[in-house]
Design an enzyme around this catalytic site. Structure first.
Site, PDB file in Angstrom:
ATOM      1  N   ARG A   1       0.832  -1.208   0.000  1.00  0.00           N
ATOM      2  CA  ARG A   1       0.000   0.000   0.000  1.00  0.00           C
ATOM      3  C   ARG A   1       0.871   1.265   0.000  1.00  0.00           C
ATOM      4  O   ARG A   1       1.012   1.953  -0.992  1.00  0.00           O
ATOM      5  CB  ARG A   1      -0.942   0.010   1.221  1.00  0.00           C
ATOM      6  CG  ARG A   1      -2.055   1.054   1.138  1.00  0.00           C
ATOM      7  CD  ARG A   1      -1.715   2.464   1.568  1.00  0.00           C
ATOM      8  NE  ARG A   1      -1.216   2.537   2.950  1.00  0.00           N
ATOM      9  CZ  ARG A   1      -0.767   3.645   3.498  1.00  0.00           C
ATOM     10  NH1 ARG A   1      -0.754   4.775   2.810  1.00  0.00           N
ATOM     11  NH2 ARG A   1      -0.284   3.639   4.732  1.00  0.00           N
ATOM     12  N   ASP A   2       1.538   1.530   1.115  1.00  0.00           N
ATOM     13  CA  ASP A   2       2.287   2.779   1.243  1.00  0.00           C
ATOM     14  C   ASP A   2       3.460   2.822   0.260  1.00  0.00           C
ATOM     15  O   ASP A   2       3.834   3.887  -0.223  1.00  0.00           O
ATOM     16  CB  ASP A   2       2.800   2.917   2.680  1.00  0.00           C
ATOM     17  CG  ASP A   2       3.205   4.341   3.018  1.00  0.00           C
ATOM     18  OD1 ASP A   2       2.842   5.254   2.262  1.00  0.00           O
ATOM     19  OD2 ASP A   2       3.893   4.540   4.034  1.00  0.00           O
TER      20      ASP A   2
ATOM     21  N   HIS B   1       6.455   4.395  12.402  1.00  0.00           N
ATOM     22  CA  HIS B   1       6.462   4.286  10.948  1.00  0.00           C
ATOM     23  C   HIS B   1       7.433   5.341  10.406  1.00  0.00           C
ATOM     24  O   HIS B   1       7.111   6.526  10.373  1.00  0.00           O
ATOM     25  CB  HIS B   1       5.023   4.538  10.463  1.00  0.00           C
ATOM     26  CG  HIS B   1       4.826   4.529   8.987  1.00  0.00           C
ATOM     27  ND1 HIS B   1       4.100   3.551   8.341  1.00  0.00           N
ATOM     28  CD2 HIS B   1       5.244   5.370   8.016  1.00  0.00           C
ATOM     29  CE1 HIS B   1       4.066   3.808   7.042  1.00  0.00           C
ATOM     30  NE2 HIS B   1       4.763   4.910   6.819  1.00  0.00           N
TER      31      HIS B   1
ATOM     32  N   HIS C   1      10.288   6.958   7.607  1.00  0.00           N
ATOM     33  CA  HIS C   1      10.810   7.077   6.248  1.00  0.00           C
ATOM     34  C   HIS C   1      12.297   7.416   6.370  1.00  0.00           C
ATOM     35  O   HIS C   1      12.700   8.127   7.294  1.00  0.00           O
ATOM     36  CB  HIS C   1      10.056   8.158   5.474  1.00  0.00           C
ATOM     37  CG  HIS C   1       8.675   7.718   5.063  1.00  0.00           C
ATOM     38  ND1 HIS C   1       8.184   7.892   3.798  1.00  0.00           N
ATOM     39  CD2 HIS C   1       7.704   7.076   5.766  1.00  0.00           C
ATOM     40  CE1 HIS C   1       6.962   7.390   3.728  1.00  0.00           C
ATOM     41  NE2 HIS C   1       6.637   6.900   4.911  1.00  0.00           N
TER      42      HIS C   1
ATOM     43  N   CYS D   1       9.841   9.359  -3.323  1.00  0.00           N
ATOM     44  CA  CYS D   1       9.341  10.324  -4.293  1.00  0.00           C
ATOM     45  C   CYS D   1       9.582   9.781  -5.693  1.00  0.00           C
ATOM     46  O   CYS D   1      10.680   9.350  -6.019  1.00  0.00           O
ATOM     47  CB  CYS D   1      10.082  11.635  -4.109  1.00  0.00           C
ATOM     48  SG  CYS D   1       9.735  12.806  -5.405  1.00  0.00           S
TER      49      CYS D   1
ATOM     50  N   ASN E   1       9.816   4.897   2.519  1.00  0.00           N
ATOM     51  CA  ASN E   1       9.699   4.085   3.718  1.00  0.00           C
ATOM     52  C   ASN E   1      11.016   3.372   3.999  1.00  0.00           C
ATOM     53  O   ASN E   1      11.732   2.970   3.078  1.00  0.00           O
ATOM     54  CB  ASN E   1       8.640   2.992   3.492  1.00  0.00           C
ATOM     55  CG  ASN E   1       7.240   3.537   3.557  1.00  0.00           C
ATOM     56  OD1 ASN E   1       6.664   3.648   4.626  1.00  0.00           O
ATOM     57  ND2 ASN E   1       6.692   3.897   2.402  1.00  0.00           N
TER      58      ASN E   1
END
Lengths: 303, 303
Positions: free
Chosen positions: B15-16, B207, B209, B240, B249
């Protein structure tokens, strides 16, 4: 979390960053790069290595770099030497500080300089003696402290033994190197805690490679052990030449960003460091693994 | 350094990791990837997002991914929903867990979903109520917890207020997101320490990045605060789309390597995670920012 308010970041890019690169950067460009680094506030640059040009062609111009470099006051321009022959060249080049190196792994040391650790230490003893007699300070690079590609685990006792021998010779500062980027934060704390039982913290520096993405975590572990000197290579240079984007030394500008985010003063300009990385990037011809350099590239691309 | 002996790494890559990618991965390939992830021991996969396909074309096949996925026992297959309409789809797809999201920054929330935080919370209240009534657990993603691209600093008080509202609605776990990769370890400890005054540690996940190379350091800070759930995206996907190698992530396999090096058990196979990353890499068509994936590539190249 108790960490120092101020640290020194030492720039090893021109030596450690370039020595594995297959491209040859011209003397003029190396000097221009070093100037950009000192303009960014860098007070310590490991400029080059006085090893045989046969070993490291990329640094064959060590004498010329020192000859044509315009030295800035307050900056230490250091040169690495493997032996007395290298030291002679370094002294003729009037380096500010002598760097010496030995591995904490006997196998790695043999692969690197074809000698046992004790044979190397015996050579270095004379090198340090001469250097000190000539009024030079000496930095000792101890490699594979946190793991060896051949032997795997390296005992802290072995690291402590060699460290103490180097310091007894007269070495002023020890840079503990995670040569292959296998250190982890728990281990960093363990090693430093043990070394501190016989060595003053002020004699210790940490030198990390970001091969597995743990450099920042390891630096934080060092900070928590009150280490106040960290090595970095502008652009994150020093990776394996066989793979694009493979990371070597932790990038000086990434260490700077980390320190700024933690509120630790370094006297360096992040912007200036990124500009220096931008300068050298096209000459090295690789995508640099530096995070800050990448972010700056994205900004330039308007992304 | 006191850290947990065991943690859970939750996989958000499908998903992410994919939502910002311009390439469309086929449903079949997504399913094959997810199977490789669960074969590597992953027990929690955020499979897709039930937002409008207009918003995120890369995840338009959420319903089909769930329909054709062969679910493994003991694995939680989660789906993100923005509102009741998304929830209806998610329930029809029989997801195991519902994910909801809101930003800790009002500006970011408005840019993201065109609503204020309070308007979003009001919508989410009904979503959570329905989800719970249908017997689903709910995970709340709180984004920009450590900094916002528009507002900059986000107050811990604001994070705490929204967190508590979400938990009062019935949210089972909060994933605190460093959406733009600006968190630092000192800040992570501060935020967690404050949240722990009103929220049980077991309700909190982190979570990160890796945009600025600090993800591992931030995870270690979380571990030191006894956090036991961390998100990762296989391959480090989610960067990006405008810059090759730009990191999004933190890579699941890099988190796994960190945990192994620290002696923290996760139940995952590093090798299996790297194989999953190798599978998806050519389909995404970008050089993945994952360190472990790069090291594996180098080994394959015989470097």
């Amino acid at each position: 979390m108790t960490i120092p308010q101020e640290v020194i970041i030492k720039e090893v890019g021109p030596r450690d960053g370039l020595q594995n690169e297959s491209v040859i950067i011209s003397t003029e460009k190396k000097i221009a790069w070093i100037e950009k680094l000192t303009n960014a506030g860098v007070k310590y640059v490991e400029v080059s290595s006085f090893v045989s040009p046969k070993w490291i062609p990329a640094l064959a111009d060590a004498d010329d770099v020192f000859r044509y470099l315009k030295r800035k006051e307050g900056v230490t321009y250091a040169g690495l030497v493997p032996n007395e022959k290298g030291l002679d060249r370094a002294l003729r080049a009037n380096v500010d500080e002598i760097g010496i190196f030995v591995s904490a792994s006997d196998t790695h040391n043999r692969k690197n300089v074809n000698k046992s650790i004790d044979e190397t230490l015996s050579i270095l003893k004379d090198v340090v003696k001469t250097a000190k007699r000539e009024g030079k300070s000496v930095r000792g690079y101890l490699s594979t402290v946190f793991g060896c590609p051949y032997e795997g685990h390296i005992s802290i006792g072995q690291v402590e033994r060699i460290s103490n021998i180097l310091l007894e010779m007269g070495v002023d500062e020890l840079s503990l190197g995670d040569t292959i980027g296998v250190a982890n934060p728990v281990q960093v704390k363990q090693v430093i805690r043990q070394l501190k039982t016989t060595i003053p913290t002020g004699k210790l520096a940490l030198h990390f490679h970001n091969t597995r993405g743990l450099a920042a975590a390891n630096i934080v572990a060092g900070l928590e052990q009150n280490i106040q000197v960290f090595d970095g290579a502008n652009g994150g240079l020093g990776g394996c030449p066989y793979a694009q984007g493979a990371t070597g030394n932790v990038a000086t500008e990434d260490v700077q960003y980390l320190m700024e985010s933690l509120g630790v003063n370094t006297g360096l300009s992040l912007k200036g460091l990124v500009q220096a990385a931008k300068y050298i990037a096209p000459h090295v011809g690789l995508e640099l693994p530096s995070y800050q350099h990448r972010l700056a590239q994205k900004e330039d691309d308007g992304a």
